[in-house]
Write an enzyme that holds these catalytic residues in place. Sequence first.
Site, short mmCIF file in Angstrom:
data_model
loop_
_atom_site.label_atom_id
_atom_site.label_comp_id
_atom_site.label_asym_id
_atom_site.label_seq_id
_atom_site.Cartn_x
_atom_site.Cartn_y
_atom_site.Cartn_z
CB SER A 66 55.11 -3.32 31.98
OG SER A 66 55.42 -3.62 30.64
N1 SAH Z 1 58.30 -7.53 29.81
C1 SAH Z 1 59.22 -6.42 29.91
C2 SAH Z 1 58.65 -5.21 29.19
C3 SAH Z 1 59.71 -4.51 28.46
S1 SAH Z 1 59.15 -3.29 27.30
C4 SAH Z 1 59.56 -6.10 31.34
O1 SAH Z 1 58.87 -6.61 32.24
O2 SAH Z 1 60.52 -5.39 31.60
C5 SAH Z 1 59.01 -4.22 25.80
C6 SAH Z 1 60.25 -4.86 25.27
O3 SAH Z 1 59.90 -5.41 24.00
C7 SAH Z 1 61.42 -3.93 25.03
O4 SAH Z 1 62.53 -4.39 25.74
C8 SAH Z 1 61.65 -4.00 23.51
O5 SAH Z 1 63.01 -3.92 23.14
C9 SAH Z 1 61.06 -5.38 23.19
N2 SAH Z 1 60.69 -5.57 21.78
C10 SAH Z 1 60.05 -4.71 20.94
N3 SAH Z 1 59.91 -5.27 19.71
C11 SAH Z 1 60.48 -6.52 19.79
C12 SAH Z 1 60.67 -7.58 18.85
N4 SAH Z 1 60.27 -7.50 17.58
N5 SAH Z 1 61.28 -8.71 19.28
C13 SAH Z 1 61.72 -8.82 20.57
N6 SAH Z 1 61.58 -7.86 21.48
C14 SAH Z 1 60.96 -6.72 21.11
#
Ligand code: SAH
Length: 215
Positions: A66
């Site tokens: 993000s």
């Molecule tokens: N907090 C992260 C944001 C990553 S984007 C950072 O700072 O880098 C969101 C993430 O949510 C992705 O890696 C995606 O794979 C994960 N995601 C989406 N659906 C999910 C689920 N049901 N369970 C666990 N992770 C999930």
Amino acid sequence: MKKIDTFRDKGLRSQMVERLMKRDIRDESVLNAMNQVPRHFFLDSAFIDFAYKDNAFPIGSDQTISNPYTVAFQSELLSPKTNDKILEIGTGSGYQTAILCKIGCKVYSIERFKDLFLKAKRNLSDLNCNANLFYGDGYLGLPNYAPFDKIIVTAGASKVPFSLKEQLKVGGILVIPVGVKVQKMTVILKTGDDSYEILSEYNDFKFVPFLRDKK
Ligand code: SAH
């Protein structure tokens, strides 16, 4: 390869924090943590030079870290305090996890992509952040570790999963982006064993989708 945090990195990082303050991020502990955690440690080498720009970047598996403002905004809504027990859904790069660790929270974080889970594990142990990381479907939360003071979802949810609301303590809050193409950042308070209240909603965020099952 050993990761280095140079004076230049530190300088770019404090400029990033000043821009966050200009955009009305006020929580001192969030700003301090973002000033200390090296965001460039969480990016692939192709993007390291841009780590302190206000952008989201690819982290592999078609996912993104993000942008710093979104991390700051979500963190501020969570109002994290030392020793808060926090569940994060969507570990991704581990950057948001590291910010919460730096503030002194006990973080539990789930990721559905094995590759990202493994990479985040390395990134976080390099920074001595001892978050509890899980590989699995965050849709179900972590019933064995519930209840939590706070829950943060970092992927866009088409609806709020009941299992997550259920795993809050009474008085606890859930910060979750809700919507399909664009999301409303939504803050939900658990007011009683079986009652919830929407505290606030903020328009126009764009997240990768919250998907079921693991990969
Ligand atoms: N907090 C992260 C944001 C990553 S984007 C950072 O700072 O880098 C969101 C993430 O949510 C992705 O890696 C995606 O794979 C994960 N995601 C989406 N659906 C999910 C689920 N049901 N369970 C666990 N992770 C999930």
